[in-house]
Each structure stands twice: as C-alpha cells, then as structure tokens.
Design a protein around this motif. Sequence first.
Motif, PDB file in Angstrom:
ATOM      1  N   TYR A 165       4.169  -0.193   4.156  1.00  0.00           N
ATOM      2  CA  TYR A 165       3.868   1.059   3.222  1.00  0.00           C
ATOM      3  C   TYR A 165       5.055   1.278   2.182  1.00  0.00           C
ATOM      4  CZ  TYR A 165      -0.596   1.763   5.720  1.00  0.00           C
ATOM      5  OH  TYR A 165      -1.789   1.574   6.375  1.00  0.00           O
ATOM      6  N   GLN A 171      -2.735   6.939  -6.497  1.00  0.00           N
ATOM      7  CA  GLN A 171      -3.693   6.583  -5.464  1.00  0.00           C
ATOM      8  C   GLN A 171      -2.993   6.086  -4.226  1.00  0.00           C
ATOM      9  OE1 GLN A 171      -7.268   6.997  -5.695  1.00  0.00           O
ATOM     10  NE2 GLN A 171      -6.629   8.276  -7.380  1.00  0.00           N
ATOM     11  N   LYS A 226     -10.925   7.469  -1.477  1.00  0.00           N
ATOM     12  CA  LYS A 226     -10.538   6.246  -0.709  1.00  0.00           C
ATOM     13  C   LYS A 226      -9.479   6.369   0.382  1.00  0.00           C
ATOM     14  CE  LYS A 226     -12.868   3.094  -3.813  1.00  0.00           C
ATOM     15  NZ  LYS A 226     -12.840   1.926  -4.714  1.00  0.00           N
ATOM     16  N   ALA A 227      -8.696   7.219   0.273  1.00  0.00           N
ATOM     17  CA  ALA A 227      -7.558   7.480   0.973  1.00  0.00           C
ATOM     18  C   ALA A 227      -7.907   7.669   2.463  1.00  0.00           C
ATOM     19  CB  ALA A 227      -6.387   8.626   0.587  1.00  0.00           C
ATOM     20  N   PRO A 286       0.993  -1.216   0.069  1.00  0.00           N
ATOM     21  CA  PRO A 286       0.023   0.053   0.015  1.00  0.00           C
ATOM     22  C   PRO A 286       0.954   1.251  -0.123  1.00  0.00           C
ATOM     23  CG  PRO A 286      -0.100  -1.090   2.198  1.00  0.00           C
ATOM     24  CD  PRO A 286       0.714  -1.936   1.336  1.00  0.00           C
ATOM     25  N   GLU A 340      -3.253   5.055  -0.171  1.00  0.00           N
ATOM     26  CA  GLU A 340      -4.023   4.338   0.719  1.00  0.00           C
ATOM     27  C   GLU A 340      -4.080   5.078   2.220  1.00  0.00           C
ATOM     28  OE1 GLU A 340      -3.772   1.537  -2.250  1.00  0.00           O
ATOM     29  OE2 GLU A 340      -2.100   2.487  -1.150  1.00  0.00           O
ATOM     30  N   ASN A 355      -8.335  11.290  -4.398  1.00  0.00           N
ATOM     31  CA  ASN A 355      -7.949  10.084  -3.722  1.00  0.00           C
ATOM     32  C   ASN A 355      -9.255   9.954  -2.705  1.00  0.00           C
ATOM     33  OD1 ASN A 355      -4.654   9.117  -3.414  1.00  0.00           O
ATOM     34  ND2 ASN A 355      -5.441  10.308  -4.853  1.00  0.00           N
ATOM     35  N   HIS A 400      -8.790   0.241   7.883  1.00  0.00           N
ATOM     36  CA  HIS A 400      -8.662   0.354   6.419  1.00  0.00           C
ATOM     37  C   HIS A 400      -8.863  -0.906   5.649  1.00  0.00           C
ATOM     38  CE1 HIS A 400      -9.179   3.712   3.438  1.00  0.00           C
ATOM     39  NE2 HIS A 400      -7.980   3.161   2.800  1.00  0.00           N
ATOM     40  N   ARG A 401      -8.387  -1.778   6.362  1.00  0.00           N
ATOM     41  CA  ARG A 401      -8.318  -2.980   5.077  1.00  0.00           C
ATOM     42  C   ARG A 401      -9.659  -3.460   4.850  1.00  0.00           C
ATOM     43  NH1 ARG A 401      -2.762  -4.768   7.448  1.00  0.00           N
ATOM     44  NH2 ARG A 401      -1.710  -3.379   6.086  1.00  0.00           N
ATOM     45  N   SER A 447      -4.505   0.870   9.565  1.00  0.00           N
ATOM     46  CA  SER A 447      -4.291  -0.055   8.882  1.00  0.00           C
ATOM     47  C   SER A 447      -5.099  -1.171   8.790  1.00  0.00           C
ATOM     48  CB  SER A 447      -2.734  -0.826   8.844  1.00  0.00           C
ATOM     49  OG  SER A 447      -1.879   0.096   8.499  1.00  0.00           O
TER      50      SER A 447
END
Length: 122
Positions: free
Chosen positions: A27, A46, A74-75, A3, A48, A72, A121-122, A118
């Motif tokens: 990351y 993009q 979805k960030a 990501p 994350e 972005n 967000h997954r 993390s």
Amino acid sequence: MMPKALLVDDSSFMRLFIGSVIAPEGYDVTEAKNGLEAIALCRANQFELITLDITMPDLDGITALQEIRQLNPKAYIVMLSAMGQEFFVKSAITHGANDFLIKPFRKEALRTFIQNVSLRHR
C-alpha cells in the motif's frame, strides 16, 4: 499502481505502527492525525483502505466516517477502537464501517488482518 491506504489516528506512534505493517503489504500510505484532515485527504484522493480511530480531537472517527463513506464509497474502512468501546464499534458498523479492530493488537495480528482484507477487497 499501488493501492492507497489512509491511516487516521491522533497518535503518531499508532500511525507509524500501522504503517509499518501496511506499507510492506503493497500500500501507498498516507497519514492523518484527525477526522478533519482525513476528510480533506478523502476529497482529493480515492483510498482502497482506511483505518480510522474512533476517539480523536477536533472530529471523532464516527462523525468523520459518515463523510468519508460518501467521499470514498468503495473504500474498505476499518475502525480502531480501544477495549470497552463496544457501543462505538456498533455505531461505526451502522454508519458504514466494514470492519473493526480492538486496540491493542500485535503486528502479526494486524498483518494477517490486512492480508485478509486485501484478498476480500480485490
């Protein structure tokens, strides 16, 4: 594929400090020193995770946030704020930030925060 994280801060020390915590969490880290650079990077990538300082030269974090959120959507965007900037934190959340961290913070606190982000967000 790793990501991607974008670290936006006018302080090279702060970018290095945050990167030293985020990179070991898996990351691929990119850095920007102001909001204009961040927007340009978000046009081409993009991300994350984005950490975004509020007070920067050229283009402040709140203004950059509005454009970055469109580029972005979805960030997971985390605003970084110095003590005493509560008004800006509220404004950042209103304009699309997912969370905020108050500076200064310790590596351990940042590491725990990033691990929680993390997981969520997954």
